[in-house]
Design a protein around this motif. Structure first.
Motif, PDB file in Angstrom:
ATOM      1  N   LYS A   3       0.831  -1.184   0.000  1.00 61.21           N
ATOM      2  CA  LYS A   3       0.000   0.000   0.000  1.00 61.21           C
ATOM      3  C   LYS A   3       0.872   1.241   0.000  1.00 61.21           C
ATOM      4  O   LYS A   3       1.817   1.360   0.770  1.00 61.21           O
ATOM      5  CB  LYS A   3      -0.895  -0.007   1.250  1.00 61.21           C
ATOM      6  CG  LYS A   3      -1.968   1.089   1.247  1.00 61.21           C
ATOM      7  CD  LYS A   3      -2.859   0.897   2.449  1.00 61.21           C
ATOM      8  CE  LYS A   3      -3.995   1.907   2.458  1.00 61.21           C
ATOM      9  NZ  LYS A   3      -4.868   1.747   3.623  1.00 61.21           N
ATOM     10  N   SER A   6       0.254   7.981   2.209  1.00 65.27           N
ATOM     11  CA  SER A   6      -0.624   9.085   1.832  1.00 65.27           C
ATOM     12  C   SER A   6       0.150  10.136   1.062  1.00 65.27           C
ATOM     13  O   SER A   6      -0.389  10.788   0.176  1.00 65.27           O
ATOM     14  CB  SER A   6      -1.258   9.699   3.089  1.00 65.27           C
ATOM     15  OG  SER A   6      -0.261  10.161   3.973  1.00 65.27           O
ATOM     16  N   ARG A   9       0.115   9.056  -2.409  1.00 60.29           N
ATOM     17  CA  ARG A   9      -1.205   9.064  -3.019  1.00 60.29           C
ATOM     18  C   ARG A   9      -1.598  10.454  -3.496  1.00 60.29           C
ATOM     19  O   ARG A   9      -2.319  10.599  -4.455  1.00 60.29           O
ATOM     20  CB  ARG A   9      -2.252   8.518  -2.047  1.00 60.29           C
ATOM     21  CG  ARG A   9      -2.123   7.017  -1.847  1.00 60.29           C
ATOM     22  CD  ARG A   9      -3.314   6.463  -1.091  1.00 60.29           C
ATOM     23  NE  ARG A   9      -3.131   5.050  -0.827  1.00 60.29           N
ATOM     24  CZ  ARG A   9      -3.388   4.095  -1.697  1.00 60.29           C
ATOM     25  NH1 ARG A   9      -3.809   4.403  -2.894  1.00 60.29           N
ATOM     26  NH2 ARG A   9      -3.215   2.827  -1.377  1.00 60.29           N
ATOM     27  N   GLN A  64     -11.983   9.149  -1.907  1.00 58.59           N
ATOM     28  CA  GLN A  64     -12.242   7.959  -1.097  1.00 58.59           C
ATOM     29  C   GLN A  64     -10.940   7.289  -0.665  1.00 58.59           C
ATOM     30  O   GLN A  64     -10.785   6.879   0.495  1.00 58.59           O
ATOM     31  CB  GLN A  64     -13.105   6.975  -1.875  1.00 58.59           C
ATOM     32  CG  GLN A  64     -13.413   5.688  -1.107  1.00 58.59           C
ATOM     33  CD  GLN A  64     -14.208   4.691  -1.943  1.00 58.59           C
ATOM     34  OE1 GLN A  64     -14.538   4.952  -3.095  1.00 58.59           O
ATOM     35  NE2 GLN A  64     -14.498   3.547  -1.364  1.00 58.59           N
ATOM     36  N   VAL A  65     -10.001   7.163  -1.598  1.00 64.16           N
ATOM     37  CA  VAL A  65      -8.716   6.525  -1.285  1.00 64.16           C
ATOM     38  C   VAL A  65      -8.014   7.270  -0.161  1.00 64.16           C
ATOM     39  O   VAL A  65      -7.530   6.670   0.811  1.00 64.16           O
ATOM     40  CB  VAL A  65      -7.829   6.466  -2.543  1.00 64.16           C
ATOM     41  CG1 VAL A  65      -6.398   6.084  -2.174  1.00 64.16           C
ATOM     42  CG2 VAL A  65      -8.389   5.473  -3.547  1.00 64.16           C
ATOM     43  N   MET A  67      -9.290   9.406   2.089  1.00 63.26           N
ATOM     44  CA  MET A  67     -10.023   9.373   3.352  1.00 63.26           C
ATOM     45  C   MET A  67      -9.926   8.011   4.020  1.00 63.26           C
ATOM     46  O   MET A  67      -9.795   7.915   5.249  1.00 63.26           O
ATOM     47  CB  MET A  67     -11.490   9.744   3.104  1.00 63.26           C
ATOM     48  CG  MET A  67     -11.698  11.186   2.661  1.00 63.26           C
ATOM     49  SD  MET A  67     -11.033  12.416   3.808  1.00 63.26           S
ATOM     50  CE  MET A  67     -12.069  12.117   5.248  1.00 63.26           C
ATOM     51  N   GLU A  68      -9.982   6.942   3.238  1.00 65.57           N
ATOM     52  CA  GLU A  68      -9.849   5.612   3.828  1.00 65.57           C
ATOM     53  C   GLU A  68      -8.476   5.428   4.444  1.00 65.57           C
ATOM     54  O   GLU A  68      -8.346   4.831   5.521  1.00 65.57           O
ATOM     55  CB  GLU A  68     -10.111   4.544   2.763  1.00 65.57           C
ATOM     56  CG  GLU A  68     -11.576   4.419   2.377  1.00 65.57           C
ATOM     57  CD  GLU A  68     -11.799   3.354   1.317  1.00 65.57           C
ATOM     58  OE1 GLU A  68     -10.797   2.816   0.776  1.00 65.57           O
ATOM     59  OE2 GLU A  68     -12.980   3.039   1.022  1.00 65.57           O
ATOM     60  N   GLU A  69      -7.457   5.923   3.779  1.00 68.29           N
ATOM     61  CA  GLU A  69      -6.119   5.776   4.334  1.00 68.29           C
ATOM     62  C   GLU A  69      -5.945   6.604   5.603  1.00 68.29           C
ATOM     63  O   GLU A  69      -5.365   6.141   6.579  1.00 68.29           O
ATOM     64  CB  GLU A  69      -5.071   6.173   3.297  1.00 68.29           C
ATOM     65  CG  GLU A  69      -3.663   5.970   3.822  1.00 68.29           C
ATOM     66  CD  GLU A  69      -2.647   5.919   2.705  1.00 68.29           C
ATOM     67  OE1 GLU A  69      -1.631   6.593   2.832  1.00 68.29           O
ATOM     68  OE2 GLU A  69      -2.892   5.215   1.713  1.00 68.29           O
ATOM     69  N   ALA A  71      -8.210   7.336   7.680  1.00 68.61           N
ATOM     70  CA  ALA A  71      -9.006   6.717   8.738  1.00 68.61           C
ATOM     71  C   ALA A  71      -8.255   5.595   9.437  1.00 68.61           C
ATOM     72  O   ALA A  71      -8.586   5.225  10.573  1.00 68.61           O
ATOM     73  CB  ALA A  71     -10.316   6.192   8.168  1.00 68.61           C
ATOM     74  N   THR A  72      -7.237   5.026   8.781  1.00 72.32           N
ATOM     75  CA  THR A  72      -6.485   3.919   9.381  1.00 72.32           C
ATOM     76  C   THR A  72      -5.291   4.391  10.190  1.00 72.32           C
ATOM     77  O   THR A  72      -4.564   3.561  10.735  1.00 72.32           O
ATOM     78  CB  THR A  72      -5.994   2.959   8.287  1.00 72.32           C
ATOM     79  OG1 THR A  72      -5.039   3.637   7.449  1.00 72.32           O
ATOM     80  CG2 THR A  72      -7.154   2.455   7.430  1.00 72.32           C
ATOM     81  N   TYR A 122     -13.869  17.606   3.783  1.00 68.44           N
ATOM     82  CA  TYR A 122     -14.456  16.472   3.064  1.00 68.44           C
ATOM     83  C   TYR A 122     -15.963  16.620   3.129  1.00 68.44           C
ATOM     84  O   TYR A 122     -16.562  16.547   4.202  1.00 68.44           O
ATOM     85  CB  TYR A 122     -14.015  15.147   3.696  1.00 68.44           C
ATOM     86  CG  TYR A 122     -14.548  13.922   2.986  1.00 68.44           C
ATOM     87  CD1 TYR A 122     -14.064  13.568   1.731  1.00 68.44           C
ATOM     88  CD2 TYR A 122     -15.527  13.117   3.568  1.00 68.44           C
ATOM     89  CE1 TYR A 122     -14.537  12.442   1.068  1.00 68.44           C
ATOM     90  CE2 TYR A 122     -16.001  11.988   2.915  1.00 68.44           C
ATOM     91  CZ  TYR A 122     -15.505  11.652   1.671  1.00 68.44           C
ATOM     92  OH  TYR A 122     -15.976  10.535   1.015  1.00 68.44           O
ATOM     93  N   GLU A 125     -18.748  13.489  -0.325  1.00 70.50           N
ATOM     94  CA  GLU A 125     -17.855  12.449  -0.855  1.00 70.50           C
ATOM     95  C   GLU A 125     -16.739  13.022  -1.726  1.00 70.50           C
ATOM     96  O   GLU A 125     -16.181  12.331  -2.573  1.00 70.50           O
ATOM     97  CB  GLU A 125     -18.655  11.390  -1.637  1.00 70.50           C
ATOM     98  CG  GLU A 125     -19.698  10.702  -0.773  1.00 70.50           C
ATOM     99  CD  GLU A 125     -20.449   9.619  -1.523  1.00 70.50           C
ATOM    100  OE1 GLU A 125     -20.406   9.613  -2.775  1.00 70.50           O
ATOM    101  OE2 GLU A 125     -21.057   8.766  -0.857  1.00 70.50           O
TER     102      GLU A 125
END
Length: 228
Positions: A3, A6, A9, A64-65, A67-69, A71-72, A122, A125
């Motif tokens: 992966k 960020s 990304r 989305q990518v 924000m998901e990252e 969040a982890t 954010y 979406e």
């Protein structure tokens, strides 16, 4: 596949780092994502243009990518704090590339100041990045035309003004003015790239880059004109 971080990304936001994004291998041909942007020309009380306030809305997949990252993240920071940190890195990355913005006055290049008033959010979406890009020196526009273009030089990301559903015309809020002298007007000029450039971009996969500054051929032009 490992992966990506960020930083990788969202590297394209300032550095055009396409290979870090880790998007599906089926994604061929440039561009691979987009930004919907709106711009506001800010005038001072003397009628000089002082800055361009910009709002960039990242495309839903990219948003989305990221924000998901975020969040982890394994720390005690809130999402608001993580968004603030993201905004700082975006600002610093963009600063190395003139904020992906070129500005001219009567076709003469204008220098930029340091970005201020950044905000990252954010909503609906979409990841949204707001900032104020000052001119190095306030400029009187009486009888003159200021033009700007905002684009990713690699054309990995397409950057377009907010438009109607079919993209045929910009929305009224795509380019606005604040505190402008009476009679100042705006227009967004669509790009008309040579078919050869369109073909060149279409033949590039996500691991390739075209000629330097390929993105300029696909960039819209915002114009601000004030009467003399």
């Amino acid at each position: 596949m490992k992966k990506a971080s960020s930083r990788c990304r969202y590297g394209w936001l300032g550095l055009g780092i396409a290979l870090c994004l880790g998007e599906p291998s089926a994604a061929l041909a440039h561009p691979h994502g987009w930004v919907d942007m709106s711009v506001e020309g800010i005038f001072d009380d003397e009628g000089n243009l002082t800055a361009l306030r910009q709002r960039w809305r990242m495309d839903p997949f990219y948003s989305q990518v990221v924000m998901e990252e975020m969040a982890t993240a394994d720390d005690a920071t809130s999402m608001a704090e993580r968004l603030d940190a993201l905004g700082v890195e975006i600002r610093d990355n963009l600063a190395t590339q003139h904020n992906l913005t070129t500005i001219t006055l009567d076709d003469d290049p204008l220098a930029q100041g340091d970005v201020s008033d950044t905000n990252t959010d954010y909503r609906d979406e979409r990841l949204i990045y707001d900032f104020v890009l000052p001119l190095a020196t306030p400029q009187p526009l009486a009888g003159r035309t200021l033009r700007y273009r905002i684009f990713d030089p690699t054309y990995y990301i397409e950057m377009v003004h907010e438009a109607n559903e079919d993209g045929s015309r910009p929305l009224p809020g795509a380019l606005t003015l604040a505190n402008a002298p009476e009679g100042c007007a705006t227009v967004v000029v669509k790009a008309t790239p040579d078919p050869q450039k369109v073909m060149e971009a279409a033949m590039l996969d996500k691991s390739e880059t075209g000629e330097p500054n390929l993105g300029r051929f696909f960039a819209e032009t915002g114009e601000i004109t004030c009467p003399g």
